[in-house]
Scaffold this motif. Structure first.
Motif, PDB file in Angstrom:
ATOM      1  N   THR A  43       0.852  -1.186   0.000  1.00 39.64           N
ATOM      2  CA  THR A  43       0.000   0.000   0.000  1.00 39.64           C
ATOM      3  C   THR A  43       0.891   1.240   0.000  1.00 39.64           C
ATOM      4  N   PHE A  44       0.393   2.256  -0.636  1.00 38.44           N
ATOM      5  CA  PHE A  44       1.117   3.514  -0.733  1.00 38.44           C
ATOM      6  C   PHE A  44       0.174   4.638  -0.347  1.00 38.44           C
ATOM      7  N   ASP A  45       0.727   5.676   0.250  1.00 39.57           N
ATOM      8  CA  ASP A  45      -0.066   6.865   0.535  1.00 39.57           C
ATOM      9  C   ASP A  45      -0.372   7.567  -0.776  1.00 39.57           C
ATOM     10  N   LYS A  46      -1.521   8.213  -0.826  1.00 40.63           N
ATOM     11  CA  LYS A  46      -1.886   8.983  -2.020  1.00 40.63           C
ATOM     12  C   LYS A  46      -0.945  10.174  -2.160  1.00 40.63           C
ATOM     13  N   LEU A  47      -0.606  10.485  -3.388  1.00 42.00           N
ATOM     14  CA  LEU A  47       0.219  11.652  -3.661  1.00 42.00           C
ATOM     15  C   LEU A  47      -0.670  12.873  -3.845  1.00 42.00           C
ATOM     16  N   VAL A  48      -0.098  14.026  -3.769  1.00 33.01           N
ATOM     17  CA  VAL A  48      -0.844  15.277  -3.916  1.00 33.01           C
ATOM     18  C   VAL A  48      -1.531  15.349  -5.277  1.00 33.01           C
ATOM     19  N   VAL A  49      -0.918  14.783  -6.301  1.00 31.47           N
ATOM     20  CA  VAL A  49      -1.463  14.879  -7.659  1.00 31.47           C
ATOM     21  C   VAL A  49      -2.609  13.906  -7.924  1.00 31.47           C
ATOM     22  N   GLU A  50      -2.844  12.985  -7.008  1.00 27.67           N
ATOM     23  CA  GLU A  50      -3.908  12.001  -7.194  1.00 27.67           C
ATOM     24  C   GLU A  50      -5.229  12.521  -6.648  1.00 27.67           C
ATOM     25  N   PRO A  51      -6.329  12.210  -7.342  1.00 29.40           N
ATOM     26  CA  PRO A  51      -7.650  12.545  -6.779  1.00 29.40           C
ATOM     27  C   PRO A  51      -7.873  11.727  -5.503  1.00 29.40           C
ATOM     28  N   LEU A  52      -8.600  12.287  -4.553  1.00 32.67           N
ATOM     29  CA  LEU A  52      -8.842  11.596  -3.296  1.00 32.67           C
ATOM     30  C   LEU A  52      -9.820  10.433  -3.459  1.00 32.67           C
ATOM     31  N   ASN A  53     -10.719  10.526  -4.432  1.00 34.22           N
ATOM     32  CA  ASN A  53     -11.636   9.434  -4.690  1.00 34.22           C
ATOM     33  C   ASN A  53     -11.852   9.313  -6.201  1.00 34.22           C
ATOM     34  N   ASN A  54     -12.498   8.230  -6.597  1.00 34.14           N
ATOM     35  CA  ASN A  54     -12.746   7.991  -8.023  1.00 34.14           C
ATOM     36  C   ASN A  54     -13.861   8.847  -8.579  1.00 34.14           C
TER      37      ASN A  54
END
Length: 93
Positions: free
Chosen positions: A78-89
């Motif tokens: 598992t990886f933490d979400k990056l700033v550039v990723e949306p928080l949800n789909n």
């Protein structure tokens, strides 16, 4: 002389690349493999000779096997979400 794959076979292979690339948990790996898959297939669109098309198709099938294995390994971590990723789909524009 090898028989060149049909357009439908190539498109199905491309879809498998995209599907498996999207399975990476890590954003950087996922985006890298999506970009690499698209670029590779675009580059090979110019191939004309059936032998070249067959060779590229065979190579791509081997690479797909590697991609599938790596995607499975990626899902183990598992990886933490990056700033550039949306928080949800359900990201709204």
């Amino acid at each position: 002389m090898a028989t060149a794959p049909t357009r439908l076979q190539v498109l199905a292979l491309y879809k498998q690349f995209i599907k498996n690339s999207k399975q990476f948990n890590n954003y950087n790996f996922r985006e890298y493999f999506l970009r690499r898959s698209r670029d590779s297939f675009k580059q090979n669109m110019a191939l004309q000779k059936p032998e070249e098309v067959s060779r590229a198709y065979s190579d791509a099938k081997e690479e797909l096997g590697i991609l599938k294995r790596q995607a499975v390994i990626s899902q183990m971590y598992t990886f933490d979400k990056l700033v550039v990723e949306p928080l949800n789909n359900k990201h709204h524009h």
